[in-house]
Design a protein around this motif. Structure first.
Motif, mmCIF file in Angstrom:
data_model
loop_
_atom_site.group_PDB
_atom_site.id
_atom_site.type_symbol
_atom_site.label_atom_id
_atom_site.label_comp_id
_atom_site.label_asym_id
_atom_site.label_seq_id
_atom_site.Cartn_x
_atom_site.Cartn_y
_atom_site.Cartn_z
ATOM 1 N N LEU A 1 0.920 -1.350 -0.011
ATOM 2 C CA LEU A 1 -0.183 -0.113 0.177
ATOM 3 C C LEU A 1 0.746 1.204 0.097
ATOM 4 N N ARG A 2 2.133 1.067 0.554
ATOM 5 C CA ARG A 2 2.875 2.327 0.883
ATOM 6 C C ARG A 2 3.422 2.811 -0.564
ATOM 7 N N HIS A 3 3.933 1.335 -1.256
ATOM 8 C CA HIS A 3 4.585 1.574 -2.727
ATOM 9 C C HIS A 3 3.399 2.139 -3.633
ATOM 10 N N PHE A 4 2.448 1.929 -3.510
ATOM 11 C CA PHE A 4 1.371 2.267 -4.435
ATOM 12 C C PHE A 4 1.139 3.914 -4.189
ATOM 13 N N GLU B 1 0.813 9.505 -5.226
ATOM 14 C CA GLU B 1 0.511 10.699 -4.328
ATOM 15 C C GLU B 1 1.680 11.567 -4.932
ATOM 16 N N VAL B 2 2.789 10.831 -5.264
ATOM 17 C CA VAL B 2 4.142 11.679 -5.819
ATOM 18 C C VAL B 2 4.701 11.463 -7.114
ATOM 19 N N ARG C 1 -2.574 3.143 -12.297
ATOM 20 C CA ARG C 1 -3.471 3.621 -11.090
ATOM 21 C C ARG C 1 -4.694 2.351 -11.114
ATOM 22 N N MET C 2 -5.394 2.142 -12.163
ATOM 23 C CA MET C 2 -6.253 1.144 -12.299
ATOM 24 C C MET C 2 -5.903 -0.174 -12.026
ATOM 25 N N GLU D 1 8.803 10.224 2.099
ATOM 26 C CA GLU D 1 7.845 10.913 3.285
ATOM 27 C C GLU D 1 6.608 10.282 3.017
ATOM 28 N N VAL D 2 5.939 9.436 2.257
ATOM 29 C CA VAL D 2 4.804 9.131 2.076
ATOM 30 C C VAL D 2 4.543 8.226 3.298
#
Ligand SMILES: [Fe+2]
Ligand SMILES: [Fe+2]
Length: 141
Positions: A44-47, A52-53, A73-74, A140-141
């Motif tokens: 989830l963090r990788h996505f 987001e960035v 994204r899909m 930073e995400v």
């Protein structure tokens, strides 16, 4: 820089998945659940780093619309859904279902990662985007 960091992160997610699959295979659901959480969080963090960035940065140059980042994204949505279902199957101690979902996850993720590593990440290195700044924001995400 971005290519190297994100490709390495793909490998780290793969490395979190491998022992999880072993635990499911062994029908050790307690261990599987323990291993599932860090695996899911890393995915989830990788996505999120991409959505987001990295993707918004790329879209400044290549546009959004129905282009490559839209497709990525899909695919993230599809893979997130598989991961959720996998978590449910582990909680339900359903070995066959979890193994089937795990296989689907692997196939989809490998194809997805290959497209990023061969197309999107190289593109992010060719475009005049601030590599260091983008990398810093992703971390930073
Ligand atoms: Fe991705
Ligand atoms: Fe990725």
């Amino acid at each position: 820089m971005i290519q190297e960091f994100m490709t390495q992160d793909h490998r780290e997610c793969d490395n979190l998945y491998a022992p999880l699959e072993q635990a499911i295979n062994a029908e050790d659901f307690e261990k599987a659940l323990e291993l599932f959480v860090p695996f899911r969080d890393a995915m989830l963090r990788h996505f999120a780093m991409e959505e987001e960035v990295l993707f918004p940065k790329l879209e400044e140059f290549i546009g959004g619309g129905e282009g490559p980042t839209y497709v990525m994204r899909m695919e993230h949505d599809q893979i997130r859904s598989i991961i959720n279902q996998l978590g449910e199957a582990i909680e339900a101690k359903n070995c066959d279902k979890a193994l089937g979902l795990g296989e689907t996850f692997m196939i989809m993720t490998q194809q997805h990662n290959m497209k990023e590593e061969q197309v999107l990440y190289p593109m992010s290195e060719r475009l005049p985007i601030d590599q260091e700044e983008t990398l810093k924001k992703m971390k930073e995400v």
